[in-house]
Design a protein around this motif. Structure first.
Motif, short mmCIF file in Angstrom:
data_model
loop_
_atom_site.label_atom_id
_atom_site.label_comp_id
_atom_site.label_asym_id
_atom_site.label_seq_id
_atom_site.Cartn_x
_atom_site.Cartn_y
_atom_site.Cartn_z
N UNK A 1 60.75 21.81 57.51
CA UNK A 1 60.23 20.62 56.83
C UNK A 1 58.76 20.40 57.12
N UNK A 2 58.29 20.92 58.23
CA UNK A 2 56.89 20.70 58.57
C UNK A 2 56.03 21.89 58.20
N UNK A 3 56.67 22.97 57.79
CA UNK A 3 55.89 24.18 57.54
C UNK A 3 55.94 24.54 56.05
N UNK B 1 48.96 20.38 49.01
CA UNK B 1 49.79 19.18 49.11
C UNK B 1 50.29 18.99 50.53
N UNK B 2 50.41 17.73 50.92
CA UNK B 2 50.84 17.47 52.30
C UNK B 2 52.33 17.65 52.48
N UNK B 3 53.08 17.39 51.43
CA UNK B 3 54.54 17.47 51.54
C UNK B 3 55.05 18.67 50.76
N UNK B 4 54.41 19.81 50.98
CA UNK B 4 54.76 21.01 50.23
C UNK B 4 56.21 21.42 50.47
N UNK B 5 56.66 21.30 51.72
CA UNK B 5 58.02 21.73 52.04
C UNK B 5 59.03 20.90 51.27
N UNK B 6 58.82 19.59 51.21
CA UNK B 6 59.74 18.72 50.48
C UNK B 6 59.76 19.11 49.01
#
Lengths: 624, 102
Positions: free
Chosen positions: A26-28, A106-111
């Protein structure tokens, strides 16, 4: 490998990807994106293997059984599913690839990529499902993933509201869908698609309510009137999402579902479906004319094209050539669905490329002059514009749209007239969009500093989709290499006019009138040409666009909120007040009395003890 | 009239029991209350012995042995508690032993 196994792996690989991303990465964002794109590649490969490998099969297993009600999970892979899985695979992969570039910072690429994988899984589930219950489960799952992805920029109020709107409006449609499925089970005793087909060949027991209720599901998911209001708002999501979910695949699921339940259709229901589609096509095209946001234009255009498909289904689902598996209408609808998936995904990804290049500027009146700065995007988008406009022979849209128009011409002249007029409008707003965006001079700083994205991630998908938008219209013959003979079961049923001359003249006229008008009306300026030159028409169209939202807002404020207040009153007074609080109060009162006995003096307790003994004696002695 | 029967024994037992019970009710000192409790226990023992004697069975006597044993154990525990209580609180007056209430 067995075809069933291929289907299973194809279905499960995006689920695995989503689960792995959700649990570990989720963070990567980089690893998450890689996993997701890899799973999309597996889907594309598996889907193409199944579709072109000549595998057609049905397989199912029991999920659970409750007395004599059993529910099964299974695959029904016929030509229809093959068409759809190929579209989902190819367009899905292109969009995943494009997202790598578009969402790079994007900051929330994993999501985001996790959401895309969930979506791919759910969409494949709809495509492969062999019964209506299973379809419904995945139907809701695509709704969920759509919600997740529209809400990607969740810190933006408008995005949060748009996602809620999409979800709730879809629920309204899905409610009808669910009731339809239950009724279907009640009447026919099965929801398996193949068994339904056998049950209905006898011709008995056909109810109008069932197809109409099932159509409610398509009404929500394919955003037909009056449930269309969520789709334009859904453009709050990232552009690749709009391309994949809100243009090419998920919104097309409604059409696909209609084609799946073709055997349940009756003439009355088809009339309704036809008119809903026709009116939606016209209405959305009118709305698209007054949009200034490049994505909103495409959103309304999607609505309009979906209207075409629904209308095509309504027009021709009753006409089946002898010995054919699919009706003329379903074939025309699926054909347009296919070409639309290609050129609309292309247009959306092109607009994404523009938005990315212009540093997230979406207002067309602040663009302009991008032809020199982004030549590849401009040219591929021009191909998309011509495809949706239906330029004869060199674009896919020509064949599919004219199949529908031909069907309308021979079946219902009124619908034919409306659809032709809509086609004129379509070329009008598409040429308007292209001219405002790419020609003239830049009208803002962000437009003058625009730049093309990376080749592999952003340009390659555009090129693939542009090629498909050109050749996707040839279903057979020398140029039909895109499809081979894999989908002949569906493609052979597409209606064709006797002579092409009239059709070509009509298409050119549509293109000329619509495109010419747009060319004249919209000079390169930061003002809307229609607004300055024909303000009356502009005002009417804007009002028309807003009328539905206003009506719904009015309904919610005046009817639904008041009903909710009434329910709230009942809840507060009757349930919470009398029943819940009342019981608690009674017990509390008892407790109050019992508490008074605890005086804290040992002697008092001895007296209670004495009292107890006396009562026990009394009881034993039969006094009471 | 001169012979003493079961009735007399039971009267004595009742009297002793009542004295014990009243003592428990009105006395404030835990130790005295405890003694009164023992008095009640002994009263019931007398009644049991009397029943046993006049019925000609051994049932009551057996009960008495049990009661004596249990009472001995109970006294050991009870007195220990009272001593511990006094050490901690410096009082065995029940009026002042109201920590749970306040």
């Amino acid at each position: 490998m067995e075809p069933t196994q291929i289907a299973l792996y194809t279905l499960l690989s995006p689920l695995v990807s989503a689960v792995v991303i959700a649990l570990f990465f989720r963070r990567n964002g980089t690893i998450a994106a890689t996993i997701s794109v890899a799973s999309a590649a597996v889907v594309a490969a598996g889907g193409l293997m199944l579709a072109y490998g000549g595998h057609r099969f049905e397989a199912s297993m029991e999920w659970f059984r409750f007395y004599d009600f059993g529910m099964s999970l299974g695959f029904k892979f016929d030509d229809l599913a093959a068409v759809m899985i190929a579209i989902v695979g190819v367009v899905g992969f292109c969009v995943h690839l494009f997202s790598l570039g578009y969402m790079a910072d994007d900051e929330a690429k994993a999501r985001f990529f996790g959401g895309l994988s969930i979506f791919m899984f759910s969409m494949l589930g709809i495509v492969l499902a062999d019964n209506l219950f299973m379809m419904f489960v995945f139907w809701e799952l695509v709704g969920f993933s759509s919600y997740l992805l529209i809400n990607h920029y969740c810190l933006k109020q408008s995005a949060a509201e748009a996602s809620k709107k999409a979800f709730i409006v879809n629920r309204v449609g899905d409610f009808g869908f669910l009731i339809g499925i239950l009724m279907c089970y009640g009447v026919y005793g099965t929801v398996n698609l193949s068994e339904l087909a056998m049950a209905t060949t006898g011709g008995a027991l056909v109810a109008t309510a069932i197809p109409l209720l099932l159509f409610c599901g398509a009404l929500g998911k394919s955003a037909q009137m009056p449930l269309h209001i969520w789709l334009p708002d859904a453009m709050e999501g990232p552009t690749p999402v709009s391309a994949l979910i809100h243009a090419a695949t998920m919104v097309a699921a409604g059409i696909y579902m209609l084609c799946r339940i073709e055997m349940l259709m009756v003439a009355d229901a088809l009339q309704v479906i036809m008119w809903v589609g026709t009116v939606t096509a016209l209405y959305a095209a009118l709305c698209a004319v007054v949009q200034s946001d490049i994505k909103k234009v495409l959103a309304y255009s999607t609505l309009s094209q979906l209207g075409y498909m629904v209308a095509a289904f309504g027009l021709g689902a009753g006409q089946t050539n002898s010995g054919a598996m699919f009706s003329v209408g379903a074939a025309a609808a699926m054909f347009h669905l296919t070409t639309h998936a290609f050129f609309k995904a292309l247009l959306f990804l092109g607009s994404g490329s523009v938005i990315h290049g212009c540093h997230h500027e979406q207002d067309m009146f602040k663009m302009g002059g991008l032809l020199k700065k982004m030549p590849l995007t401009a040219i591929t988008m021009l191909i998309g514009v011509l495809a949706i406009g239906g330029l004869p022979f060199v674009t896919a849209g020509f064949f599919s749209k004219d199949a529908i128009l031909h069907l309308a011409q021979v079946t219902n002249p009124a619908v034919f007239g409306i659809l032709v007029f809509t086609a004129v409008l379509t070329t009008f707003y598409m040429v308007r969009m292209w001219k405002l965006t790419f020609l003239g001079s830049p009208r803002s700083d962000s437009a003058s500093h625009a730049h093309e994205g990376g080749f592999m991630t952003m340009q390659l998908p555009l090129i693939i989709l542009a090629v498909l938008s050109i050749f996707g219209g040839y279903t057979h013959g020398a140029l039909g290499f895109v499809y081979g003979h894999s989908f002949d079961g569906v493609w052979s049923q597409i209606p064709h006019p006797e002579s092409l001359v009239g059709v070509v003249i009509m298409s050119l006229a549509i293109l000329g009138i619509g495109g010419g008008l747009a060319w004249v009306l919209y000079p390169s300026s930061d003002k809307d040409g229609l607004e300055t030159q024909v303000p009356g028409a502009f005002a009417v169209l804007t009002l028309l666009k807003e009328s539905f939202d206003k009506a719904y807002t009015y309904y919610v404020a005046k009817v639904q909120d008041r009903f909710a207040m009434l329910l709230n009153f009942i809840d507060q007074i009757l349930i919470a007040g009398l029943i819940v609080r009342g019981l608690a109060g009674f017990v509390g009162l008892f407790g109050l009395g019992a508490r008074a006995l605890h005086v804290g003096s040992l002697h008092a307790y001895v007296y209670w003890f004495l009292l107890g003994i006396v009562m026990l004696w009394g009881f034993a002695g039969g006094l009471f | 009239m001169s012979s003493i029967g079961l009735f007399h024994y039971l009267m004595v037992a009742t009297l002793m029991f009542s004295i014990g019970f009243v003592g428990v009710l009105i006395r404030k000192n835990t130790l005295v209350i405890y003694m009164c409790l023992e008095l009640m226990l002994v009263a019931s023992t007398i009644a049991l012995v009397a029943f046993s004697r006049f019925n000609g069975t051994m049932d009551g006597n057996v009960f008495v042995f049990f009661i004596l044993t249990v009472a001995a154990a109970e006294v050991a525990v009870g007195l220990a508690i009272i001593v511990a209580l006094f050490r901690r609180r410096q009082t065995v007056q029940v009026d002042e032993l109201n920590a749970l209430k306040n």
